[in-house]
Design a protein around this motif. Structure first.
Motif, PDB file in Angstrom:
ATOM      1  N   THR A   1       3.257   0.914  -4.394  1.00 24.74           N
ATOM      2  CA  THR A   1       4.596   1.380  -4.036  1.00 24.74           C
ATOM      3  C   THR A   1       4.512   2.700  -3.282  1.00 24.74           C
ATOM      4  O   THR A   1       5.238   2.907  -2.307  1.00 24.74           O
ATOM      5  CB  THR A   1       5.452   1.550  -5.310  1.00 24.74           C
ATOM      6  N   GLN A   2       3.618   3.573  -3.713  1.00 22.77           N
ATOM      7  CA  GLN A   2       3.444   4.845  -3.016  1.00 22.77           C
ATOM      8  C   GLN A   2       2.950   4.627  -1.594  1.00 22.77           C
ATOM      9  O   GLN A   2       3.399   5.284  -0.658  1.00 22.77           O
ATOM     10  CB  GLN A   2       2.475   5.748  -3.780  1.00 22.77           C
TER      11      GLN A   2
ATOM     12  N   ASN B   1       5.849   3.391   0.425  1.00 26.71           N
ATOM     13  CA  ASN B   1       6.746   4.506   0.726  1.00 26.71           C
ATOM     14  C   ASN B   1       6.156   5.396   1.811  1.00 26.71           C
ATOM     15  O   ASN B   1       6.876   5.849   2.714  1.00 26.71           O
ATOM     16  CB  ASN B   1       7.030   5.329  -0.531  1.00 26.71           C
ATOM     17  N   HIS B   2       4.867   5.650   1.737  1.00 23.67           N
ATOM     18  CA  HIS B   2       4.214   6.469   2.756  1.00 23.67           C
ATOM     19  C   HIS B   2       4.296   5.795   4.127  1.00 23.67           C
ATOM     20  O   HIS B   2       4.589   6.445   5.135  1.00 23.67           O
ATOM     21  CB  HIS B   2       2.757   6.718   2.361  1.00 23.67           C
TER      22      HIS B   2
ATOM     23  N   ASN C   1       7.788   6.057   5.402  1.00 16.34           N
ATOM     24  CA  ASN C   1       8.043   7.409   5.889  1.00 16.34           C
ATOM     25  C   ASN C   1       7.401   7.630   7.251  1.00 16.34           C
ATOM     26  O   ASN C   1       8.002   8.243   8.136  1.00 16.34           O
ATOM     27  CB  ASN C   1       7.528   8.448   4.889  1.00 16.34           C
TER      28      ASN C   1
END
Length: 108
Positions: free
Chosen positions: A36-37, A40-41, A44
């Motif tokens: 998930t990180q 998200n990265h 972004n």
């Protein structure tokens, strides 16, 4: 006596299996977290790239607007020069016509 032993055995099995399921859920949550990180990265980064593209396009639009204003100014100057040239040309023609009339009157 066998009945309480079976009940205790089932209770122990139930506790062990439930803890195993909890541990499995925790492991799945922990594994999902880095994924998930990363997502998200990446999202972004995509947003940053999109913002940069938009800013670049806005700069290009501003530059084009400046060029359009400059061309409009040049066009108005050319029209002014053209109007003056036409006015001067018309005055010369009318002066030549007036001179010819005066010569005809004087000869006649």
């Amino acid at each position: 006596m066998s009945r309480p032993i079976v009940l205790v055995f089932l209770l122990v099995v139930l506790i062990i299996t439930s803890q195993f399921e909890w541990k499995q859920q925790l492991v799945n949550d922990m594994e999902a977290s880095p994924s998930t990180q990363k997502q998200n990265h990446l999202l972004n980064r995509d947003e940053v790239v999109k913002e940069k593209i938009i800013l670049s396009q806005e700069k290009n639009i501003q530059r084009l607007n400046t060029l359009v204003q400059s061309l409009r100014h040049q066009l108005s100057q050319c029209r002014g020069i053209n109007t003056n040239a036409n006015f001067s040309g018309n005055s010369l023609i009318s002066n030549a016509n007036e001179t010819e009339r005066q010569q005809i009157v004087l000869q006649g």
